[in-house]
Write a protein that holds these residues in place. Structure first.
Motif, short mmCIF file in Angstrom:
data_model
loop_
_atom_site.label_atom_id
_atom_site.label_comp_id
_atom_site.label_asym_id
_atom_site.label_seq_id
_atom_site.Cartn_x
_atom_site.Cartn_y
_atom_site.Cartn_z
N LYS A 29 64.81 82.97 9.72
CA LYS A 29 65.66 83.93 9.11
C LYS A 29 64.76 85.40 8.19
CE LYS A 29 70.01 81.73 7.25
NZ LYS A 29 70.25 81.14 6.12
N GLN A 30 63.88 84.91 7.86
CA GLN A 30 62.78 86.00 7.35
C GLN A 30 62.28 86.83 8.54
OE1 GLN A 30 62.57 86.72 4.04
NE2 GLN A 30 61.14 88.05 4.30
N SER A 31 62.06 86.49 9.63
CA SER A 31 61.47 87.18 10.64
C SER A 31 62.51 88.17 11.11
CB SER A 31 61.10 86.01 11.90
OG SER A 31 60.66 86.93 13.03
N GLN A 32 63.83 87.49 11.23
CA GLN A 32 64.92 88.49 11.69
C GLN A 32 65.24 89.47 10.58
OE1 GLN A 32 68.01 85.35 11.83
NE2 GLN A 32 67.29 85.02 14.31
N LYS A 33 65.25 89.24 9.45
CA LYS A 33 65.14 90.29 8.22
C LYS A 33 64.16 91.36 8.47
CE LYS A 33 66.19 88.96 3.84
NZ LYS A 33 65.91 88.48 2.73
N LEU A 34 62.87 91.09 8.62
CA LEU A 34 61.78 91.85 8.89
C LEU A 34 61.91 92.65 10.18
CD1 LEU A 34 59.15 92.87 7.95
CD2 LEU A 34 58.01 90.99 9.32
N ASP A 35 62.48 92.21 11.20
CA ASP A 35 62.98 92.78 12.39
C ASP A 35 63.64 93.94 12.29
OD1 ASP A 35 60.97 91.20 13.82
OD2 ASP A 35 62.43 89.90 14.95
N LYS A 36 64.94 93.59 11.43
CA LYS A 36 65.99 94.63 11.17
C LYS A 36 65.40 95.70 10.33
CE LYS A 36 69.93 91.38 11.12
NZ LYS A 36 70.92 90.80 10.24
N LEU A 37 64.33 95.65 9.39
CA LEU A 37 63.88 96.69 8.49
C LEU A 37 62.87 97.42 9.50
CD1 LEU A 37 62.77 94.84 5.48
CD2 LEU A 37 64.76 96.35 5.46
N ILE A 38 62.10 96.88 10.33
CA ILE A 38 61.42 97.46 11.33
C ILE A 38 62.27 98.52 12.27
CG2 ILE A 38 59.72 97.39 13.16
CD1 ILE A 38 58.37 94.87 11.28
N ASN A 39 63.25 97.61 12.84
CA ASN A 39 64.04 98.62 13.54
C ASN A 39 64.73 99.96 12.83
OD1 ASN A 39 63.67 96.97 15.99
ND2 ASN A 39 65.35 95.82 15.39
N THR A 40 65.04 99.54 11.59
CA THR A 40 65.55 100.70 10.71
C THR A 40 64.72 101.86 10.89
OG1 THR A 40 67.13 99.39 9.87
CG2 THR A 40 66.53 101.36 8.66
N LYS A 41 63.29 101.43 10.27
CA LYS A 41 62.11 102.48 10.23
C LYS A 41 62.21 103.18 11.29
CE LYS A 41 58.73 104.42 8.24
NZ LYS A 41 59.18 105.38 7.34
N MET A 42 62.03 102.32 12.54
CA MET A 42 61.90 103.07 14.17
C MET A 42 63.02 103.89 14.27
SD MET A 42 58.97 101.86 15.26
CE MET A 42 59.27 102.17 17.10
N LYS A 43 64.07 103.60 13.99
CA LYS A 43 65.28 104.79 14.18
C LYS A 43 65.13 106.10 13.36
CE LYS A 43 68.63 101.21 15.51
NZ LYS A 43 70.04 100.46 15.16
N GLU A 44 64.76 105.65 12.09
CA GLU A 44 64.71 106.66 11.12
C GLU A 44 63.42 107.61 11.60
OE1 GLU A 44 62.26 106.50 7.08
OE2 GLU A 44 64.37 105.79 6.66
N THR A 45 62.29 107.13 12.16
CA THR A 45 61.29 108.21 12.53
C THR A 45 61.49 108.64 13.89
OG1 THR A 45 59.81 106.16 11.91
CG2 THR A 45 58.66 107.74 13.26
#
Length: 48
Positions: A29-45
């Motif tokens: 669950k924690q890994s999935q949460k981190l993946d979502k945050l990283i994906n959000t940052k990538m989209k923002e970038t």
């Protein structure tokens, strides 16, 4: 709170959970949460 800070906090939390050998489902669950945050940052970038 900035996404960068959330990524750092959640990565540290995940690392701590792994070293303390927490339950696999909680680590997942924690890994999935981190993946979502990283994906959000990538989209923002990519938008800039």
């Amino acid at each position: 709170m900035s996404i960068d800070l959330l990524i750092v906090r959640n990565r540290a939390r995940l690392e701590r959970m792994i070293t303390e050998e927490k339950d696999y489902s909680k680590i997942l669950k924690q890994s999935q949460k981190l993946d979502k945050l990283i994906n959000t940052k990538m989209k923002e970038t990519n938008l800039i």
